[in-house]
Every structure is written in structure tokens, then in C-alpha cells.
Design a protein around this motif. Structure first.
Motif, PDB file in Angstrom:
ATOM      1  N   HIS A 105     -54.121  59.189 -15.391  1.00  7.26           N
ATOM      2  CA  HIS A 105     -53.997  59.400 -13.949  1.00  7.26           C
ATOM      3  C   HIS A 105     -55.303  59.930 -13.364  1.00  7.26           C
ATOM      4  O   HIS A 105     -55.707  59.538 -12.264  1.00  7.26           O
ATOM      5  N   ASN A 106     -55.957  60.837 -14.072  1.00  7.22           N
ATOM      6  CA  ASN A 106     -57.211  61.392 -13.560  1.00  7.22           C
ATOM      7  C   ASN A 106     -58.293  60.318 -13.479  1.00  7.22           C
ATOM      8  O   ASN A 106     -59.044  60.251 -12.500  1.00  7.22           O
ATOM      9  N   VAL A 110     -57.537  58.088 -10.513  1.00  6.83           N
ATOM     10  CA  VAL A 110     -57.884  58.704  -9.233  1.00  6.83           C
ATOM     11  C   VAL A 110     -59.404  58.773  -9.078  1.00  6.83           C
ATOM     12  O   VAL A 110     -59.944  58.471  -8.022  1.00  6.83           O
ATOM     13  N   ASP A 111     -60.113  59.126 -10.150  1.00  2.00           N
ATOM     14  CA  ASP A 111     -61.564  59.286 -10.049  1.00  2.00           C
ATOM     15  C   ASP A 111     -62.278  57.959  -9.851  1.00  2.00           C
ATOM     16  O   ASP A 111     -63.252  57.874  -9.113  1.00  2.00           O
ATOM     17  N   ARG A 116     -59.159  54.290  -7.726  1.00  2.00           N
ATOM     18  CA  ARG A 116     -58.599  54.370  -6.396  1.00  2.00           C
ATOM     19  C   ARG A 116     -59.684  54.297  -5.350  1.00  2.00           C
ATOM     20  O   ARG A 116     -59.491  53.786  -4.262  1.00  2.00           O
ATOM     21  N   TYR A 170     -54.095  53.324  -0.882  1.00  2.00           N
ATOM     22  CA  TYR A 170     -53.206  54.415  -1.223  1.00  2.00           C
ATOM     23  C   TYR A 170     -53.449  55.581  -0.281  1.00  2.00           C
ATOM     24  O   TYR A 170     -54.546  56.088  -0.185  1.00  2.00           O
ATOM     25  N   ARG A 226     -51.806  59.361   1.163  1.00  2.00           N
ATOM     26  CA  ARG A 226     -50.880  60.406   0.779  1.00  2.00           C
ATOM     27  C   ARG A 226     -50.141  60.953   1.989  1.00  2.00           C
ATOM     28  O   ARG A 226     -49.570  62.014   1.944  1.00  2.00           O
ATOM     29  N   ASP A 259     -47.621  57.750  -2.206  1.00  2.00           N
ATOM     30  CA  ASP A 259     -48.162  57.819  -3.564  1.00  2.00           C
ATOM     31  C   ASP A 259     -47.543  58.902  -4.421  1.00  2.00           C
ATOM     32  O   ASP A 259     -47.160  58.661  -5.573  1.00  2.00           O
ATOM     33  N   ASN A 263     -45.418  58.023  -7.734  1.00  2.00           N
ATOM     34  CA  ASN A 263     -45.932  58.422  -9.047  1.00  2.00           C
ATOM     35  C   ASN A 263     -44.876  59.177  -9.837  1.00  2.00           C
ATOM     36  O   ASN A 263     -44.667  58.942 -11.027  1.00  2.00           O
TER      37      ASN A 263
END
Lengths: 100, 226
Positions: B104-105, B108-109, B112, B123, B125, B166, B170
Motif C-alpha cells: 500500500h505504501n 501511494v508513493d 497513485r 483517486y 479522498r 478510497d 481500501n
């Protein structure tokens, strides 16, 4: 007919098997007397089943599937082979400079 | 007067003497190295364990990236990062949650940020719209409603899942697709256990409203075929 205000979280955790024993006993006692919460439990269970049913299982692509037979190697050889495989494997496509 | 450097417990296996002011950096490393001051697993044993989670990681990567090639790259990056940082794993039983957290990290890093606006979903939030929806529609728990909801096709359910914010999507996928426990989900997402419980309940309530809307619109469509 709406369920009790604080029942939503507990019902969701109950169907996931994540309630503490004391919480579970308390909820079961409550469900014996509250029709609205019993119906809400049925609905939440239905939601979870519908979502779980749509879980797609994707087969591993060939490049990653090659790694699995390496798991039968002695541990030390697996460690070296795994790192070499991931380091050597080229990117499947190069990203353009800007996609905006 | 110069303070005499003292030998810290971590330094007892080496000949290096840590000066008084420097021991804090060594202590900061201590929890990362496990209870005995060494990694919980040897490197080869960690590799053997990590490989067993490749299939579920790839499934999760496919759901996150929605692209087969991106998913392969994501899994590759996840394993590379995990192999470099294997000493941070405190217990072998935490391996699955730890790998999912890295996945997941990395997503995201790296990935995304590369999503474009055109052609692919951006995406966001912002759950404000969904919060209004949750507040405005009262919950109802009729039994026959369950039968109505079950008539929705898998494709419809999948499309509705994709419309969730999101953070809610998730959590639902980690719980119902990947089968992680609440503590594992909290570990993956870096949030408290109470947040996992409340978000899951909120996500399911929101899904109920969306499923009900979809089922009602299908029913209206059948009644008025024009």
C-alpha cells in the motif's frame, strides 16, 4: 425500522468475528430482544456476502509465477535467486515523461 | 571533564564503544531488530516465507492499480523493498500484514501519483458527498430487501464498489477480499483499531444505500421498459 444507534459497528465486527468475547455475549443478549437489530444483522451479512462473491482471483503472470518453483530450493539459494530475479527483471513498459 | 563512554548492551557483541551522547541512535534501532537485538528471521527463511504471499499480493495489486502490468511492477517493487528491510519484521506472524503495508505504501508513493485525469479514475479522498448521503437516508433493515439486493449482478456490485471513496474501498477490500483481520488492517493502513471498525461499518452502510438505489432503479426500469 432502524437498528439501535450504536449497533452498526458491533454488527459489522460481529460478522467479521472481531468482537471481544464479552462484547459478543452482550450483543447476542441484545439480539434476542431487538427485532430491528436482528434484521440489520441479516442485511449486513447479505452485504458482506455480495462483496465477497465479487472477489476476482487473478492468476499470477508468467514472470512472477517463475518465482514460485524457487521456493523448493534450499533457503540460501532461494534468497539469492529471488533478489537476482527481481533486480534483473526489466520493467514491462517505460513510462512516458509526462502523462498530463 | 570528559565523560567516560560506557558500553551499551547492544554494543556488547562488538568491540565498538559508543560514546555517551551517541547511544540514543543505537536505542532507536533496537525495536526494529526484534526482541533479542537480531532480526526475527534469517534472510533465507524470510524469503521462503515471503514468497508464499505472492499470489494474494498480486491480487491486491491488481485491484489497486487496475492494470496487469502495473500490478506486476508494484509486486516487484514491494518485494525489493521488503527484501532490503526484512530486519524490520518483528515476528514471522506479522509477515502478511507487513507485506500488505509495504504494498500500500509503495502504491501511494509511486503509482497513485502517476494516475492521469483522462481515461483513468483519479483517486480522491473526499468523502463529503458520501457523508451527506449517509446522514440523509435512514437505515432500514427489512428481510425481503435482502432478496432484492441479491438480484444485483456481480458486475453491478463491482461497479458500485469502485464508486466508494478510497479509504472506505481500501478497508472493504482488505477485509472481504484479502481476508485480513482488523489488527492487520490497522497495521497496513496505519490507523487505530477503532477507526477500522467505524470505517468498515460506514462502508457497509454506504454500500447498502447504493445497492438499494441500484436495485430500485432496476425495478423501475422493468416496470417502465420505455
Amino acid at each position: 425500522m432502524s437498528p439501535c444507534p450504536d449497533a452498526g459497528e458491533k454488527l459489522s465486527a460481529y460478522i467479521d468475528g472481531e468482537l471481544q468475547p464479552e462484547e459478543r455475549r452482550s450483543l447476542c443478549r441484545h439480539l434476542k430482544t431487538c427485532t430491528a437489530c436482528r434484521h440489520a444483522l441479516t442485511t449486513v451479512t447479505t452485504i458482506k456476502e455480495m462483496v465477497t462473491r465479487t472477489a476476482a482471483v487473478y492468476p499470477l503472470p508468467p514472470t512472477l509465477r517463475r518465482v514460485l518453483p524457487l521456493a523448493s530450493l534450499p533457503s540460501r539459494r532461494l534468497a539469492g535467486a529471488l533478489l537476482a530475479l527481481f533486480r534483473r527483471r526489466p520493467r514491462l513498459r517505460r513510462r512516458p515523461q509526462s502523462r498530463y | 571533564m570528559i565523560a567516560e563512554p560506557r558500553v551499551t548492551p547492544l554494543a556488547r557483541h562488538s568491540t565498538r564503544v559508543v560514546p555517551e551522547g551517541r547511544e540514543r541512535s543505537r536505542d532507536a534501532l533496537r525495536p526494529l531488530r526484534g526482541y533479542n537485538g537480531v532480526a526475527s528471521l534469517s534472510y533465507p527463511d524470510f524469503c521462503t516465507l515471503a514468497v508464499t504471499y505472492m499470489a494474494p499480493l498480486y491480487n491486491a495489486a491488481r485491484r489497486l492499480t487496475k492494470d496487469a502490468q502495473d500490478a506486476e511492477d508494484l509486486v516487484q517493487d514491494t518485494y525489493l523493498r521488503a527484501l532490503r528491510a526484512y530486519r524490520q519484521l518483528e515476528r514471522p506472524s506479522q509477515c502478511r500484514a507487513w507485506l500488505f503495508r509495504i504494498l500500500h505504501n509503495v502504491f501511494v508513493d509511486t503509482y497513485r501519483r502517476q494516475q492521469t485525469v483522462q481515461g483513468r479514475r483519479v483517486y480522491d479522498r473526499d468523502g463529503a458527498a458520501e457523508d451527506d448521503l449517509l446522514a440523509s437516508v435512514p437505515d432500514s433493515a427489512d428481510g425481503p430487501e435482502g432478496q432484492l439486493l441479491r438480484r444485483l449482478s456481480q458486475e453491478e456490485v463491482w461497479c458500485i464498489l469502485a464508486t466508494l471513496p478510497d479509504d472506505l474501498r481500501n478497508i472493504i477490500t482488505l477485509c472481504d477480499f484479502d481476508g485480513l483481520t482488523y489488527p492487520e488492517i490497522a497495521d497496513v493502513l496505519g490507523c487505530p483499531l477503532g477507526t477500522v471498525r467505524s470505517r468498515l461499518a460506514r462502508a457497509r452502510r454506504l454500500l447498502l444505500i447504493k445497492f438499494r438505489t441500484q436495485a430500485d432503479s432496476r425495478k423501475l426500469g422493468k416496470e417502465n421498459p420505455s
